[in-house]
Design an enzyme around this catalytic site. Structure first.
Site, mmCIF file in Angstrom:
data_model
loop_
_atom_site.group_PDB
_atom_site.id
_atom_site.type_symbol
_atom_site.label_atom_id
_atom_site.label_comp_id
_atom_site.label_asym_id
_atom_site.label_seq_id
_atom_site.Cartn_x
_atom_site.Cartn_y
_atom_site.Cartn_z
ATOM 1 N N GLY A 108 0.829 -1.202 0.000
ATOM 2 C CA GLY A 108 0.000 0.000 0.000
ATOM 3 C C GLY A 108 0.867 1.258 0.000
ATOM 4 N N THR A 111 4.381 1.129 1.659
ATOM 5 C CA THR A 111 5.295 0.307 0.848
ATOM 6 C C THR A 111 5.773 1.078 -0.372
ATOM 7 O OG1 THR A 111 4.118 -1.655 1.561
ATOM 8 C CG2 THR A 111 5.495 -1.889 -0.399
ATOM 9 N N THR A 131 -4.267 -2.949 -1.353
ATOM 10 C CA THR A 131 -4.828 -2.630 -0.034
ATOM 11 C C THR A 131 -6.354 -2.668 -0.120
ATOM 12 O OG1 THR A 131 -5.266 -0.899 1.619
ATOM 13 C CG2 THR A 131 -4.557 -0.134 -0.509
ATOM 14 N N ASP A 133 -8.054 -0.700 1.473
ATOM 15 C CA ASP A 133 -8.490 0.688 1.661
ATOM 16 C C ASP A 133 -8.680 1.450 0.347
ATOM 17 O OD1 ASP A 133 -8.210 0.051 4.287
ATOM 18 O OD2 ASP A 133 -6.523 1.383 4.690
ATOM 19 N N HIS A 177 -8.488 3.566 7.835
ATOM 20 C CA HIS A 177 -7.975 4.482 8.850
ATOM 21 C C HIS A 177 -8.008 5.925 8.370
ATOM 22 C CE1 HIS A 177 -6.261 4.340 12.762
ATOM 23 N NE2 HIS A 177 -5.454 5.317 12.425
HETATM 24 O O1 F6P Z 1 -4.320 -0.672 5.389
HETATM 25 C C1 F6P Z 1 -5.217 -1.720 5.558
HETATM 26 C C2 F6P Z 1 -5.740 -1.750 6.968
HETATM 27 O O2 F6P Z 1 -6.538 -2.902 7.068
HETATM 28 C C3 F6P Z 1 -6.497 -0.522 7.418
HETATM 29 O O3 F6P Z 1 -7.810 -0.476 6.948
HETATM 30 C C4 F6P Z 1 -6.411 -0.656 8.915
HETATM 31 O O4 F6P Z 1 -6.548 0.589 9.533
HETATM 32 C C5 F6P Z 1 -5.027 -1.196 9.105
HETATM 33 O O5 F6P Z 1 -4.703 -1.872 7.915
HETATM 34 C C6 F6P Z 1 -4.865 -2.142 10.260
HETATM 35 O O6 F6P Z 1 -3.515 -2.413 10.394
HETATM 36 P P1 F6P Z 1 -2.835 -3.604 11.209
HETATM 37 O O7 F6P Z 1 -2.786 -4.787 10.307
HETATM 38 O O8 F6P Z 1 -1.440 -3.106 11.461
HETATM 39 O O9 F6P Z 1 -3.615 -3.818 12.437
#
Ligand code: F6P
Length: 342
Positions: A108, A111, A131, A133, A177
């Protein structure tokens, strides 16, 4: 040529399809040698590699997660208490030791930012955007988004029937996020009544009044879709918990909260994500064969193309308040938590 592939950042459905797309095209069409780097950029520092022969790439198209493992390790960020890091230098040395001619970085925003910095250091880098997102700058869509959208939509669909039986307000928290793409699209696809996203500042009075209005109009239940990253306003709780409690207190309507969480990132990729990830992967191998480094593969108007990593690194693609989907939502009477959009 010998090429390395790594996956970094949060996982999502479709990474294995992308690894397969790069690997098979590189081996079959271009006769390249392919090696996997384990656990994101930390595998380049620790020299953890995974051989990627053609037979290893068979049977992974439909698998969730990533066969290479992933991490959120940022090689350019000094560890706490230090001001410098020698990780970029170690990575450059290891890239040489491994005999790599190019490195494919699947990930994402974070990266692609690191990929650009490594490209500036003189490594031959190709980025592939992934991603759930959908917030990577420079591409219309990332793989992972369609699969997560399918899962989130199904979850909201299921909340409708139980909400109706009990005449409740159902609040569901969707990942995202910084960007509200997933909450907005899942909310639209599943008929959410209120959709709150990080890009649009919400007013809880607007939300409460909307739900009371619906109730007065004889609508027996409501669905409130909340992106996890909506503005904090001093809350320590999860976004949906905070919003759910406020709604119940302000409206007196019985309210329940669901946090969908990592379910959205797990499991087999959707057919669209399998195809997109495969197209991205194959194009990454093509870019390597042409020596077009320092680029990220991308989708523009349904055409696979590439964009310079310099343009991508450090940026986020967020939902604009003027986005067509926002206009459609308000036109349908969906509450986005703000009166200034109408
Ligand atoms: O970037 C993808 C994501 O799933 C976001 O939607 C979320 O806020 C974050 O990663 C969660 O991150 P982690 O895997 O570090 O808990």
């Amino acid at each position: 040529m010998k090429i390395g592939i790594l996956s970094a950042g949060g996982d999502c459905p479709g990474i294995n399809a992308a690894i397969r797309g790069v690997g098979k095209t590189a081996i079959v069409r271009y006769g390249m040698e392919v090696v996997g780097i384990a656990n994101g950029f930390s595998g380049l520092v620790d020299m953890e590699t995974i051989p990627l022969k053609e037979e290893v790439l068979s049977g992974i198209l439909t698998m969730g997660g990533t066969i290479l493992g992933t991490s959120r390790f940022k090689p350019f960020k000094p560890v706490a208490g230090e001001t410098v890091t020698d990780n970029p230098q170690i990575i450059k040395e290891n890239y040489k030791k491994l005999g790599l001619d190019a490195l494919v970085c699947i990930g994402g925003n974070g990266t692609q930012k690191t990929a650009n910095l490594l490209s500036r250091e003189g490594l031959n880098i190709i980025g592939i955007p992934k991603t759930i997102d959908n917030d990577v700058w420079g591409t219309d869509v990332t793989f992972g988004f369609d699969s997560a959208l399918t899962i989130a939509t199904d979850a909201i669909d299921r909340l409708h029937s139980t909400a109706n039986s009990h005449k409740r307000v159902m609040v569901i928290e969707i990942m995202g996020h910084h960007a509200g793409w997933l909450a907005l699209y899942a909310g639209m696809a599943a008929g959410g009544d209120v959709i709150l996203i990080p890009e649009i500042e919400y007013d809880i009075d607007v939300v409460a009044n909307n739900l009371l209005d619906r109730n007065k109009k004889g609508k027996p239940y409501s669905i409130v879709v909340v992106a996890e990253g909506i503005k904090k306003k001093k809350r320590k709780k999860a976004a949906a918990t905070y919003i759910g409690e406020k709604i119940e207190r302000m409206t007196g309507l019985e309210t329940r909260v669901t946090i969908l969480g990592y379910i959205q990132r797990g499991g087999s990729p959707s057919p669209m994500d399998r195809i997109l990830a495969t197209r991205y992967g194959a194009y990454a191998a093509e870019l390597i064969s042409r020596g077009e480094f320092g680029t990220m593969v991308s989708l523009r108007n349904n055409e696979i193309t590439s964009v310079p990593l310099e343009e991508v690194g450090g940026k986020l693609r967020l939902v604009e308040p003027t986005d067509r989907m926002i206009k459609k939502a308000t036109g349908l009477g969906i509450c986005l938590g703000s009166n200034s959009l109408d």
